[in-house]
Write a protein that holds these residues in place. Structure first.
Motif, PDB file in Angstrom:
ATOM      1  N   LEU A 124       0.831  -1.196   0.000  1.00  0.00           N
ATOM      2  CA  LEU A 124       0.000   0.000   0.000  1.00  0.00           C
ATOM      3  C   LEU A 124       0.870   1.252   0.000  1.00  0.00           C
ATOM      4  CD1 LEU A 124      -2.480  -1.008   2.851  1.00  0.00           C
ATOM      5  CD2 LEU A 124      -2.817  -1.337   0.397  1.00  0.00           C
ATOM      6  N   MET A 125       0.326   2.293  -0.587  1.00  0.00           N
ATOM      7  CA  MET A 125       0.947   3.613  -0.501  1.00  0.00           C
ATOM      8  C   MET A 125       0.038   4.489   0.380  1.00  0.00           C
ATOM      9  SD  MET A 125       3.355   5.728  -1.365  1.00  0.00           S
ATOM     10  CE  MET A 125       4.116   5.033  -2.841  1.00  0.00           C
ATOM     11  N   VAL A 126       0.633   5.106   1.410  1.00  0.00           N
ATOM     12  CA  VAL A 126      -0.107   5.981   2.318  1.00  0.00           C
ATOM     13  C   VAL A 126       0.455   7.383   2.198  1.00  0.00           C
ATOM     14  CG1 VAL A 126      -0.727   6.452   4.705  1.00  0.00           C
ATOM     15  CG2 VAL A 126      -0.556   4.094   3.916  1.00  0.00           C
ATOM     16  N   ILE A 127      -0.423   8.351   1.952  1.00  0.00           N
ATOM     17  CA  ILE A 127       0.006   9.744   1.879  1.00  0.00           C
ATOM     18  C   ILE A 127      -0.787  10.554   2.906  1.00  0.00           C
ATOM     19  CG2 ILE A 127       0.817   9.707  -0.504  1.00  0.00           C
ATOM     20  CD1 ILE A 127      -1.860  10.737  -1.381  1.00  0.00           C
ATOM     21  N   GLY A 128      -0.101  11.500   3.509  1.00  0.00           N
ATOM     22  CA  GLY A 128      -0.736  12.290   4.570  1.00  0.00           C
ATOM     23  C   GLY A 128      -0.360  13.752   4.505  1.00  0.00           C
TER      24      GLY A 128
END
Length: 448
Positions: A98-102
């Motif tokens: 998964l790619m998580v961006i915040g």
């Protein structure tokens, strides 16, 4: 917010399918933080509070549907720094992670904190203003000097303190120029013009009110919404030359000590003066609580309201024995009769009302004792005499008492007493004979 997170992420994480961090990249805004301690740790372990459950749900949503909804969590950095971060997670492929961006919400949080602080400061300012207003109101009402607030645009009275209502008889809505003696009209207009220009002016002597008494008047200008307001202060200037009037204070004292309620109202029914007896009837502690208030608030009865009384006074100038009720602030009510009159033969500027408490009208104590004694004797026969006989004796005792009361009210006139009881004269004579009254014709009946 979605586009902001996507285009300028502050944190970018690469996770495996178990939610473990494999790579972490920070933006320049938080570049001082080290990402190495996160590598190999579950993402859920790096957030605070209930954020762990939110993170696990985002990972599960991304794995099942390809992308998760945006959620806000408190992110804990290796240095101990905590920031509010809004995240979304995207699945990279069927077998990939998964790619998580915040995006940091620190600026938003600071803005919210400032907004809360501003609201708190405004609330404090509001309550300070309310406190100042309350103190001003107490001083305004407690002042022994007559004080009137007048709208500068139309010279109508906005408000008058109890002293002005009592001493001058003015009420909200009145035009102050109508209260000025004609000989002082131009000088008073000049005074107001100077106050408009300079904010205040020296005091001057003005003959004011219905009695045209001399008052020392001071006027100042105050800013208000929707327009400026004149603050008019009036102090007695002594007895007007040539009038020879005595100090009205003894008259006020006599009115205050009247055993009957006494009220002065304007044509709209607003109370301008009230004595202690009326305050007792209305169940209020001080005159200031009723001055400037409508009499209708306390005096009314269906079909016998203050409006009906005022209409009678406007039409005839006087009213006699107007039956109505006073309702007190503490829940009590008293039946009264009002006698009232206006202040002149022409259109009255105010009305004086005398309120007589009629609830105290009752039979003499000795009659009450006699009835009570008769009923007690009947009650003593319970168990010794049949119920129907006890009822008959009770009805006879009450009937005899009512006949005696009617004769007393009619001053012995049997015809009038019969009318009070709703009986014919023959029926009354039959009952008088039954109860042993002297049935000889009275002088009043012979006169009829």
């Amino acid at each position: 917010m979605t586009s902001a997170v996507a285009s300028h992420p502050d944190i970018q994480l690469t996770l495996d399918r178990d939610g473990v961090i494999r790579q972490a990249t920070f933006s320049s805004a938080i570049s001082s933080e080290a990402s190495t301690p996160w590598i190999g740790r579950p993402w859920a372990d790096t957030v605070g509070g209930i954020g762990a459950d939110t993170v696990r749900r985002m990972v599960a949503d991304a794995l099942s549907s390809g992308v998760s909804a945006f959620s806000q969590v408190t992110q804990r950095f290796p240095s101990g720094l905590e920031l509010p971060i809004e995240y979304t997670a995207v699945r990279l492929g069927e077998a990939s992670g998964l790619m998580v961006i915040g995006k940091s919400l620190q600026a938003v949080a600071e803005l919210q904190s400032r907004l809360i602080a501003t609201q708190h400061a405004r609330e404090q300012d509001y309550w300070k203003l309310r406190e100042i207003e309350t103190r001003s109101r107490l001083l305004f009402d407690a002042s022994s000097e007559a004080v009137i607030l007048v709208r500068a645009s139309n010279l109508r009275v906005i408000e008058a303190n109890p002293a002005a209502l009592r001493e001058l008889g003015v009420a909200p809505g009145w035009e102050i120029l109508h209260e000025i003696a004609p000989k002082d009209y131009d000088a008073f207009q000049a005074l107001l013009l100077r106050v408009r220009q300079h904010g205040r002016a020296p005091a001057m002597l003005v003959h004011f009110g219905a009695r045209q008494e001399a008052w020392l008047v001071r006027v100042s200008l105050m800013a208000a919404e929707p327009g400026h307001v004149f603050l008019v202060q009036l102090a007695p200037a002594g007895i007007a030359p040539g009038t020879g009037r005595a100090d009205p204070a003894p008259l006020d004292d006599l009115i205050d000590h009247l055993p009957e309620g006494f009220v002065v109202v304007d044509p709209e029914g607003v109370i301008l003066r009230a004595n202690r007896a009326f305050l007792d009837l209305a169940q209020v502690a001080a005159e200031g609580a009723v001055l400037g208030q409508p009499l209708e608030h306390w005096v009314n009865r269906p079909g016998a309201t203050t409006a009906v009384l005022l209409a009678t006074l406007q039409r005839h100038g006087v009213a006699r024995l107007f039956a109505t009720t006073v309702h007190g602030e503490l829940g009590g009510s008293v039946d009264i009769e009002i006698t009232a009159a206006g202040d002149s033969d022409r259109t009255s500027r105010c009305f004086a009302l005398l309120l007589h408490d009629v609830s105290r009208r009752h039979a003499p104590p000795e009659d009450d004792d006699r009835v009570h004694s008769a009923l007690k004797q009947i009650a003593d026969q319970i168990g010794k005499t049949p119920l129907l006989e006890l009822v008959r004796r009770t009805a006879a005792a009450v009937e005899r008492h009512c006949i005696e009361a009617a004769l007393r009210l009619a001053e012995g006139n049997r015809t009038a007493a019969a009318e009070l009881l709703g009986l014919s004269r023959q029926s009354l004579y039959a009952k008088l004979n039954r109860y042993g009254f002297d049935i000889g014709q009275s002088a009043a009946d012979r006169a009829d």
